[in-house]
Design an enzyme around this catalytic site. Structure first.
Site, short mmCIF file in Angstrom:
data_model
loop_
_atom_site.label_atom_id
_atom_site.label_comp_id
_atom_site.label_asym_id
_atom_site.label_seq_id
_atom_site.Cartn_x
_atom_site.Cartn_y
_atom_site.Cartn_z
N HIS A 72 38.03 81.27 -4.72
CA HIS A 72 38.05 81.84 -6.07
C HIS A 72 39.23 82.79 -6.19
CE1 HIS A 72 33.59 81.10 -7.32
NE2 HIS A 72 34.07 80.11 -6.61
N TYR A 200 30.11 89.27 -13.15
CA TYR A 200 29.37 90.52 -13.01
C TYR A 200 29.14 91.05 -14.42
CZ TYR A 200 30.61 90.65 -8.00
OH TYR A 200 30.75 90.37 -6.66
N PRO A 292 24.94 95.55 -2.63
CA PRO A 292 25.70 94.29 -2.62
C PRO A 292 26.69 94.11 -3.78
CG PRO A 292 23.39 93.88 -3.15
CD PRO A 292 23.50 95.32 -2.79
N LYS A 296 30.51 93.61 0.11
CA LYS A 296 31.25 94.14 1.28
C LYS A 296 30.52 94.06 2.62
CE LYS A 296 35.11 95.28 -0.42
NZ LYS A 296 35.42 93.89 -0.64
N TYR A 384 38.22 94.72 -3.96
CA TYR A 384 37.32 93.55 -3.92
C TYR A 384 37.77 92.54 -2.86
CZ TYR A 384 33.98 90.11 -5.63
OH TYR A 384 32.94 89.23 -5.72
P1 RFL Z 1 22.21 91.28 10.21
O1 RFL Z 1 22.70 90.09 9.50
O2 RFL Z 1 21.07 92.02 9.63
O3 RFL Z 1 21.82 90.79 11.69
C1 RFL Z 1 21.09 91.61 12.58
C2 RFL Z 1 20.36 90.70 13.55
O4 RFL Z 1 19.70 91.51 14.53
C3 RFL Z 1 18.38 91.02 14.74
N1 RFL Z 1 17.55 92.13 15.26
C4 RFL Z 1 17.19 92.25 16.54
N2 RFL Z 1 17.42 91.47 17.60
C5 RFL Z 1 16.89 91.85 18.79
N3 RFL Z 1 16.14 92.98 18.93
C6 RFL Z 1 15.90 93.80 17.90
N4 RFL Z 1 15.18 94.91 18.05
C7 RFL Z 1 16.43 93.44 16.63
N5 RFL Z 1 16.38 94.00 15.39
C8 RFL Z 1 17.06 93.20 14.58
C9 RFL Z 1 17.95 90.51 13.38
O5 RFL Z 1 16.91 89.57 13.49
C10 RFL Z 1 19.25 89.90 12.85
O6 RFL Z 1 19.36 88.54 13.18
O7 RFL Z 1 23.37 92.33 10.48
P2 RFL Z 1 24.96 92.17 10.66
O8 RFL Z 1 25.26 91.13 11.71
O9 RFL Z 1 25.48 93.52 10.80
O10 RFL Z 1 25.47 91.52 9.29
C11 RFL Z 1 25.42 92.25 8.09
C12 RFL Z 1 25.22 91.31 6.90
O11 RFL Z 1 24.12 90.47 7.15
C13 RFL Z 1 25.02 92.08 5.59
O12 RFL Z 1 25.86 93.21 5.53
C14 RFL Z 1 25.30 91.20 4.34
O13 RFL Z 1 24.34 90.18 4.20
C15 RFL Z 1 25.32 92.06 3.06
N6 RFL Z 1 25.51 91.27 1.83
C16 RFL Z 1 26.76 90.84 1.45
N7 RFL Z 1 27.84 91.07 2.21
C17 RFL Z 1 29.07 90.56 1.86
O14 RFL Z 1 30.04 90.82 2.57
N8 RFL Z 1 29.25 89.77 0.74
C18 RFL Z 1 28.22 89.49 -0.09
O15 RFL Z 1 28.40 88.73 -1.04
C19 RFL Z 1 26.92 90.05 0.23
N9 RFL Z 1 25.86 89.78 -0.54
C20 RFL Z 1 24.42 90.97 1.03
C21 RFL Z 1 24.63 90.22 -0.17
C22 RFL Z 1 23.14 91.37 1.36
C23 RFL Z 1 22.09 91.06 0.53
N10 RFL Z 1 20.81 91.48 0.93
C24 RFL Z 1 19.80 90.57 1.26
C25 RFL Z 1 20.63 92.86 1.28
C26 RFL Z 1 23.58 89.90 -1.00
C27 RFL Z 1 22.32 90.35 -0.68
C28 RFL Z 1 21.20 90.03 -1.64
C1 PHB Z 2 26.21 86.11 -3.52
O1 PHB Z 2 26.73 85.02 -3.87
O2 PHB Z 2 25.15 86.14 -2.86
C2 PHB Z 2 26.84 87.39 -3.89
C3 PHB Z 2 28.07 87.37 -4.52
C4 PHB Z 2 28.67 88.58 -4.89
C5 PHB Z 2 28.02 89.77 -4.61
C6 PHB Z 2 26.80 89.78 -3.97
C7 PHB Z 2 26.20 88.59 -3.61
O3 PHB Z 2 28.61 90.94 -5.00
#
Ligand code: RFL
Ligand code: PHB
Length: 390
Positions: A72, A200, A292, A296, A384
């Site tokens: 994009h 957005y 989110p 980031k 961004y």
């Molecule tokens: P994770 O992905 O939470 O992985 C952590 C792992 O550790 C395990 N764990 C354990 N394992 C062993 N022993 C324990 N005691 C443990 N406790 C936990 C867990 O099971 C898991 O598998 O962390 P990590 O690797 O730091 O990654 C971070 C990302 O997952 C997170 O920041 C993103 O998903 C945030 N996020 C977004 N980030 C972006 O860069 N772009 C996006 O578009 C974006 N959209 C989002 C998002 C997060 C969202 N939610 C659900 C909060 C959209 C949403 C809705």
């Molecule tokens: C997504 O596609 O899940 C998504 C995209 C942009 C955001 C957060 C989540 O800022």
């Protein structure tokens, strides 16, 4: 068991770190609480910055992202019944890829297993020991038995609910936090994309985001009460809310489809400083959380482990500790930039229930400004896509 680097958590941070260390000839073991099926199917992020794409591509795990992800070059901001485009590529020379986080996870797990890497799934009772000594260890239970993993370093990549951060004594770290009084209701729906780029939307009824996963699956979110229940939102109510918040006065409409997944997430900003104590290093959500709105979280996890893998490589090659000692400070600069941007986007785009009519007008004035002033648009775009000077 003994390894060089013991990694707790097989999210994007832990898996990518293990992969990058392997490419530098450093051994690691990843301990994960959930099953492989669970980590490969949890729906989370979708937006990858250019820098994240580059790391994945350069380290040989970017093939499917390139083939199946969608590049994009801009995003749209919708407010006051109109949509205005931020030309990310025109303003910064960089773009983003929309490619689901669980697909990145699948690619990384496949790469680690193909290289005979060790990922233990379904571990529990994980605890950290001796992190202030040169011989730390991790104790855990796996398949009914107690084990100890001895290593040179322990890396806490266990997300916001993990155990690693708590191993840093409270007097050695400081937590910074802001909890938002709203959440996001997320859906996955069948159907074609509403638009070519993410939208957005700021509306008096609340924020909404139109994202995508593929030509046939769409990802959408709308601001809700974090204590709301999924049952309170039958499909018809969701579509009418999305139409009310996103459709524009000139007739551009959200495209409905069959909803096959719903979830609600809370919104929080959080930073743990320091990210290092003795031989323990934190990376990703274990150390910081962003709302989110700025997309980031995953990108920060990637930039943390990129810095950490370089620092570990220097230590293993030369014994020089300077890069490792600077890890927390180096990573935190980028983290605080992303924290500010995510907070700023969140504040500009959401309905703030405690905002006066005056402050609501300021939100619209700010949106007018970032969509008409090239300088302001460029600042948003640089943040961004992740190429802002730090
Ligand atoms: P994770 O992905 O939470 O992985 C952590 C792992 O550790 C395990 N764990 C354990 N394992 C062993 N022993 C324990 N005691 C443990 N406790 C936990 C867990 O099971 C898991 O598998 O962390 P990590 O690797 O730091 O990654 C971070 C990302 O997952 C997170 O920041 C993103 O998903 C945030 N996020 C977004 N980030 C972006 O860069 N772009 C996006 O578009 C974006 N959209 C989002 C998002 C997060 C969202 N939610 C659900 C909060 C959209 C949403 C809705
Ligand atoms: C997504 O596609 O899940 C998504 C995209 C942009 C955001 C957060 C989540 O800022």
């Amino acid at each position: 068991m003994r390894t060089q680097v013991g990694i707790i958590g097989a999210g994007p941070a832990g898996l990518l770190l293990s992969h990058l260390l392997h490419l530098r000839g450093i051994e690691s073991v990843v301990l994960e609480a959930r099953t492989r099926e669970q980590i490969e199917s949890t729906i989370r992020a979708g937006v990858l910055e250019q820098g994240t794409m580059d790391v994945l591509r350069e380290s040989g795990v970017g093939e499917r992202m390139r083939a199946e992800g969608a590049l994009h070059h801009g995003i749209e901001l919708a407010f006051d019944g109109k949509r205005r485009r931020i030309d990310l590529h025109g303003l910064t020379g960089q773009s983003i890829t929309v490619y689901a986080q669980h697909e990145v996870i699948k690619d990384l797990v496949a790469a680690r297993l193909a290289a005979d890497g060790t990922i233990l799934f379904g571990v529990h009772d994980v605890s950290l020991h001796g992190i202030e000594t040169p011989t730390p260890s991790i104790r855990y239970r796996h398949e009914g038995e107690a084990h100890t993993l001895e290593c040179d370093f322990v890396i806490g990549c266990d997300g916001s609910q993990g155990v690693s951060r708590a191993a840093i004594p409270v007097d050695a770290r400081r937590d910074y936090e802001r909890v938002y009084p709203f959440g996001w209701f997320g859906i996955l729906a069948e159907g074609r994309p509403t638009a070519d780029e993410l939208i957005y939307a700021r509306h008096d009824r609340g924020f909404a985001l139109i994202s995508t996963r593929s030509p046939n699956v769409q990802r959408m979110y709308f601001q809700c009460d974090p204590k709301d229940s999924l049952e309170a939102w039958p499909d018809d109510r969701i579509w009418s809310e999305l139409h009310a918040r996103v459709d524009s006065a000139d007739g551009q409409q959200v495209i409905d489809g069959k909803i096959f997944q719903k979830n609600i997430v809370g919104m929080r900003s959080f930073v743990s400083a320091t990210m290092q104590h003795g031989r323990l290093f934190l990376a990703g959500d274990a150390a910081h959380i962003v709302p989110p709105t700025g997309a980031k979280g995953l990108n920060l996890a990637v930039s943390d482990v990129r810095i950490l893998s370089h620092a570990l490589e220097i230590w293993y090659r030369s014994g020089n500790e300077a890069a490792l000692a600077a890890y927390s400070e180096t990573a935190l600069k980028r983290i605080w930039r992303a924290e500010h941007f995510s907070w700023w986007m969140t504040r500009m785009m959401h309905r703030l229930d405690d905002a006066s009519p005056f402050e609501q007008q300021l939100q619209v004035a700010e949106l007018e400004h970032v969509t008409t002033s090239r300088t302001a648009a460029k600042s948003l775009a640089e943040n961004y896509v992740g190429c802002v000077a730090i």
